[in-house]
Design an enzyme around this catalytic site. Structure first.
Site, short mmCIF file in Angstrom:
data_model
loop_
_atom_site.label_atom_id
_atom_site.label_comp_id
_atom_site.label_asym_id
_atom_site.label_seq_id
_atom_site.Cartn_x
_atom_site.Cartn_y
_atom_site.Cartn_z
N THR A 55 0.82 -1.21 0.00
CA THR A 55 0.00 0.00 0.00
C THR A 55 0.86 1.26 0.00
O THR A 55 1.99 1.24 0.51
CB THR A 55 -0.90 -0.01 1.26
OG1 THR A 55 -1.50 1.27 1.41
CG2 THR A 55 -0.10 -0.31 2.52
N ASP A 56 0.28 2.36 -0.50
CA ASP A 56 0.99 3.65 -0.44
C ASP A 56 1.07 4.18 0.99
O ASP A 56 1.86 5.10 1.27
CB ASP A 56 0.32 4.68 -1.35
CG ASP A 56 -1.14 4.95 -1.02
OD1 ASP A 56 -1.69 4.30 -0.09
OD2 ASP A 56 -1.75 5.81 -1.69
N GLU A 57 0.29 3.58 1.91
CA GLU A 57 0.27 4.10 3.28
C GLU A 57 1.59 3.88 4.01
O GLU A 57 1.81 4.47 5.07
CB GLU A 57 -0.86 3.45 4.07
CG GLU A 57 -2.21 3.79 3.53
CD GLU A 57 -3.34 3.42 4.47
OE1 GLU A 57 -3.07 3.11 5.64
OE2 GLU A 57 -4.49 3.46 4.03
N TYR A 94 -2.08 -0.74 11.03
CA TYR A 94 -2.20 -1.37 9.70
C TYR A 94 -1.02 -1.00 8.82
O TYR A 94 -0.30 -1.87 8.30
CB TYR A 94 -3.51 -0.96 9.01
CG TYR A 94 -3.49 -1.22 7.52
CD1 TYR A 94 -3.43 -2.52 7.02
CD2 TYR A 94 -3.48 -0.16 6.59
CE1 TYR A 94 -3.37 -2.77 5.65
CE2 TYR A 94 -3.43 -0.40 5.23
CZ TYR A 94 -3.37 -1.70 4.76
OH TYR A 94 -3.30 -1.95 3.41
N LYS A 96 2.13 -3.30 7.31
CA LYS A 96 2.42 -3.47 5.88
C LYS A 96 3.84 -2.99 5.57
O LYS A 96 4.55 -3.61 4.77
CB LYS A 96 1.40 -2.67 5.02
CG LYS A 96 -0.01 -3.22 5.03
CD LYS A 96 -0.14 -4.61 4.43
CE LYS A 96 0.14 -4.65 2.94
NZ LYS A 96 -0.20 -5.99 2.36
P1 NAD Z 1 -9.60 -7.46 2.02
O1 NAD Z 1 -9.61 -7.19 3.49
O2 NAD Z 1 -10.80 -7.19 1.21
O3 NAD Z 1 -9.20 -8.98 1.76
C1 NAD Z 1 -8.20 -9.63 2.48
C2 NAD Z 1 -8.31 -11.13 2.21
O4 NAD Z 1 -7.24 -11.79 2.91
C3 NAD Z 1 -9.62 -11.75 2.73
O5 NAD Z 1 -10.15 -12.63 1.77
C4 NAD Z 1 -9.20 -12.50 3.98
O6 NAD Z 1 -10.01 -13.62 4.27
C5 NAD Z 1 -7.77 -12.91 3.63
N1 NAD Z 1 -6.95 -13.12 4.83
C6 NAD Z 1 -6.80 -12.28 5.89
N2 NAD Z 1 -5.98 -12.84 6.79
C7 NAD Z 1 -5.57 -14.03 6.28
C8 NAD Z 1 -4.71 -15.05 6.74
N3 NAD Z 1 -4.08 -14.94 7.93
N4 NAD Z 1 -4.52 -16.13 5.96
C9 NAD Z 1 -5.15 -16.24 4.76
N5 NAD Z 1 -5.98 -15.31 4.28
C10 NAD Z 1 -6.19 -14.21 5.03
O7 NAD Z 1 -8.32 -6.65 1.50
P2 NAD Z 1 -8.11 -5.92 0.08
O8 NAD Z 1 -8.64 -4.54 0.17
O9 NAD Z 1 -8.53 -6.82 -1.00
O10 NAD Z 1 -6.52 -5.79 0.09
C11 NAD Z 1 -5.71 -6.82 -0.47
C12 NAD Z 1 -4.26 -6.40 -0.39
O11 NAD Z 1 -4.06 -5.18 -1.08
C13 NAD Z 1 -3.76 -6.15 1.04
O12 NAD Z 1 -2.45 -6.65 1.14
C14 NAD Z 1 -3.79 -4.65 1.18
O13 NAD Z 1 -2.82 -4.21 2.11
C15 NAD Z 1 -3.44 -4.23 -0.22
N6 NAD Z 1 -3.93 -2.91 -0.67
C16 NAD Z 1 -5.26 -2.60 -0.55
C17 NAD Z 1 -5.71 -1.37 -1.06
C18 NAD Z 1 -7.18 -0.98 -1.00
O14 NAD Z 1 -7.52 0.13 -1.38
N7 NAD Z 1 -8.08 -1.85 -0.56
C19 NAD Z 1 -4.81 -0.49 -1.65
C20 NAD Z 1 -3.45 -0.84 -1.74
C21 NAD Z 1 -3.04 -2.06 -1.26
O1 DAU Z 2 -4.15 3.89 0.39
C1 DAU Z 2 -4.36 2.51 0.30
C2 DAU Z 2 -5.21 2.04 1.46
O2 DAU Z 2 -6.53 2.49 1.19
C3 DAU Z 2 -5.17 0.53 1.65
O3 DAU Z 2 -3.89 0.15 2.02
C4 DAU Z 2 -6.17 0.08 2.72
O4 DAU Z 2 -6.22 -1.33 2.77
C5 DAU Z 2 -7.55 0.61 2.34
O5 DAU Z 2 -8.47 0.28 3.37
C6 DAU Z 2 -7.49 2.12 2.15
O6 DAU Z 2 -7.22 2.79 3.41
P1 DAU Z 2 -8.03 4.12 3.86
O7 DAU Z 2 -7.93 4.21 5.32
O8 DAU Z 2 -7.61 5.28 3.03
O9 DAU Z 2 -9.52 3.67 3.36
P2 DAU Z 2 -10.96 3.80 4.01
O10 DAU Z 2 -11.92 3.30 2.98
O11 DAU Z 2 -11.03 3.21 5.36
O12 DAU Z 2 -11.15 5.38 4.16
C7 DAU Z 2 -10.97 6.26 3.06
C8 DAU Z 2 -11.11 7.69 3.60
O13 DAU Z 2 -12.47 7.91 3.98
C9 DAU Z 2 -10.28 7.97 4.84
O14 DAU Z 2 -9.80 9.30 4.77
C10 DAU Z 2 -11.28 7.84 6.00
C11 DAU Z 2 -12.57 8.29 5.37
N1 DAU Z 2 -13.83 7.68 5.87
C12 DAU Z 2 -13.87 6.31 5.97
C13 DAU Z 2 -15.04 5.69 6.36
C14 DAU Z 2 -15.11 4.19 6.50
C15 DAU Z 2 -14.94 8.46 6.13
O15 DAU Z 2 -14.91 9.71 6.02
N2 DAU Z 2 -16.11 7.83 6.51
C16 DAU Z 2 -16.20 6.48 6.65
O16 DAU Z 2 -17.29 5.99 6.99
#
Ligand code: NAD
Ligand code: DAU
Length: 331
Positions: free
Chosen positions: A120-122, A147, A151
């Site tokens: 992630t960019d975080e 989190y 990562k």
């Molecule tokens: P998600 O939470 O939707 O899915 C995570 C999956 O991993 C689930 O299916 C869960 O059951 C599985 N999992 C969790 N713990 C596990 C374990 N111990 N063993 C096996 N499986 C396990 O997450 P996502 O949003 O799809 O993110 C996927 C990846 O991408 C993560 O590594 C996250 O850090 C990264 N990422 C997410 C975003 C975003 O915007 N969602 C952005 C950048 C990077």
């Molecule tokens: O940048 C990549 C990341 O983006 C990933 O690594 C994470 O897995 C993914 O969850 C996401 O993280 P954020 O914390 O940015 O996403 P989230 O959807 O939780 O929140 C997006 C923004 O919206 C954040 O500034 C918080 C805000 N927010 C979130 C929720 C759930 C609200 O204002 N209201 C809400 O109800």
């Protein structure tokens, strides 16, 4: 290739499986997923005859060892992924994101297989709103939450295993994804499904925080570019120049769903809330020729809203429990 996709029942992992079957036919896919609260086998129901599904944990050394031995590459999505959850209980984040990645690295090292690590960019922390800078692969790590720090730790483990043990691995750090199959705890699906259930959307603080949105298919297309052409040991940042603040995104959702612009509640802000993320994806674009295809956020968002409207059976079972969790946190 034989692909082992960890976390393939989650949001991005499941979309990766669908993308791969549609755009890179001929590979064999095994999904390893523990089916935590965030994993859902229904995300793969339409392709279940085309893949192998193994329910299991990435911290299970024996299982991971056996599976890695049978495959050519591990595409490692599995993680605890939600910041708010990590602020309530960091423990599963340490287990899965750190110990789980370590377990995979050891198996990859033992069997001489390749790893692509999804991150992630975080890990880079956040930027000021008026800062002209964007994150690049040279930006120092400075994560804020349990989190993002877990990562960051997982990325550093991968880098160390490349340098010290010579494993074949690449890393990608992507910005905020949106699209189908995203859990309703996340910002965009939470607001859409609130509106669909007659509940007002919830904005943290004043909604000034900026996220750099990318469609999940553009993320997964970039992952494939790296798998096919990425240089060993390199880190690639993935982003589609999609910077928008939360208030603007929420107002667009309200407009697309025919609600008044101010039909939402302000709720407690997230402790330590990162202000802004922004990706400079020049390396990915210039070196690997990747380009995003979802260049109109409004259209991508409208399609995502339509998906949630048409798939109530998919998200309804998660909704009440998720909202109760938020209520307990004052969100
Ligand atoms: P998600 O939470 O939707 O899915 C995570 C999956 O991993 C689930 O299916 C869960 O059951 C599985 N999992 C969790 N713990 C596990 C374990 N111990 N063993 C096996 N499986 C396990 O997450 P996502 O949003 O799809 O993110 C996927 C990846 O991408 C993560 O590594 C996250 O850090 C990264 N990422 C997410 C975003 C975003 O915007 N969602 C952005 C950048 C990077
Ligand atoms: O940048 C990549 C990341 O983006 C990933 O690594 C994470 O897995 C993914 O969850 C996401 O993280 P954020 O914390 O940015 O996403 P989230 O959807 O939780 O929140 C997006 C923004 O919206 C954040 O500034 C918080 C805000 N927010 C979130 C929720 C759930 C609200 O204002 N209201 C809400 O109800």
């Amino acid at each position: 290739m034989k692909l082992l996709v960890t976390g393939g029942a989650g949001f991005i992992g499941a979309n990766f499986v669908h993308y791969t079957l549609g755009h890179r036919p001929g590979h064999s896919i095994t999904v390893l997923d523990a089916l935590t609260y965030a994993g859902n086998e229904a995300n793969l129901s339409t392709v279940k005859d085309k893949i192998r599904f193994v329910k299991g944990n990435i911290t299970d050394t024996k299982l991971v060892d056996e599976l890695v031995a049978e495959h050519d590459i591990v595409v490692h999505f599995a993680a605890e992924s939600h910041n708010d959850n990590s602020l309530k209980d960091p423990s599963p984040f340490i287990q899965t994101n750190l110990i789980g990645t370590f377990t995979i690295l050891e198996a990859v090292r033992k069997h001489g297989k390749r790893l692509h690590h999804i991150s992630t960019d975080e890990v880079y922390g956040d930027l000021e709103l008026d800062d002209p800078a964007k994150f690049t692969a040279d930006t120092p790590y400075n994560p804020s939450s349990p989190y993002s720090s877990s990562k960051a730790g997982s990325d550093l483990l991968v880098r160390a295993w490349v340098r010290s043990f010579g494993i074949h691995a690449t890393i990608s750090n992507c910005s905020n994804n949106y699209g189908p199959y995203q859990h309703v705890e996340k910002f965009i699906p939470r607001q859409i499904t609130n509106i669909l259930t007659g509940e007002k959307p919830k904005l943290y603080g004043q909604g000034e925080n900026v996220r750099d949105w990318i469609h999940v298919d553009d993320h997964n297309a970039a992952v494939w570019s790296i798998i096919e052409h990425g240089r060993n040991g390199e880190t690639y940042l993935i982003g589609a120049d999609g910077e928008l603040n939360n208030k603007v995104v929420l107002e667009l959702i309200l407009e697309l769903m025919d609600k008044p612009k101010d039909w939402y509640d302000h709720v407690n802000d997230r402790p330590g809330h990162d202000m802004r993320y922004a990706i400079d994806a020049t390396k990915l674009r210039n070196e690997l020729g990747w380009r995003p295809t979802y260049t109109n956020f409004r259209d991508g968002l409208a399609a995502t809203i339509a998906w949630y409207a048409q798939n109530e059976d998919w998200w309804k079972p998660q909704k009440a429990e998720t909202e109760q969790k938020y209520k307990n946190q004052g969100h």
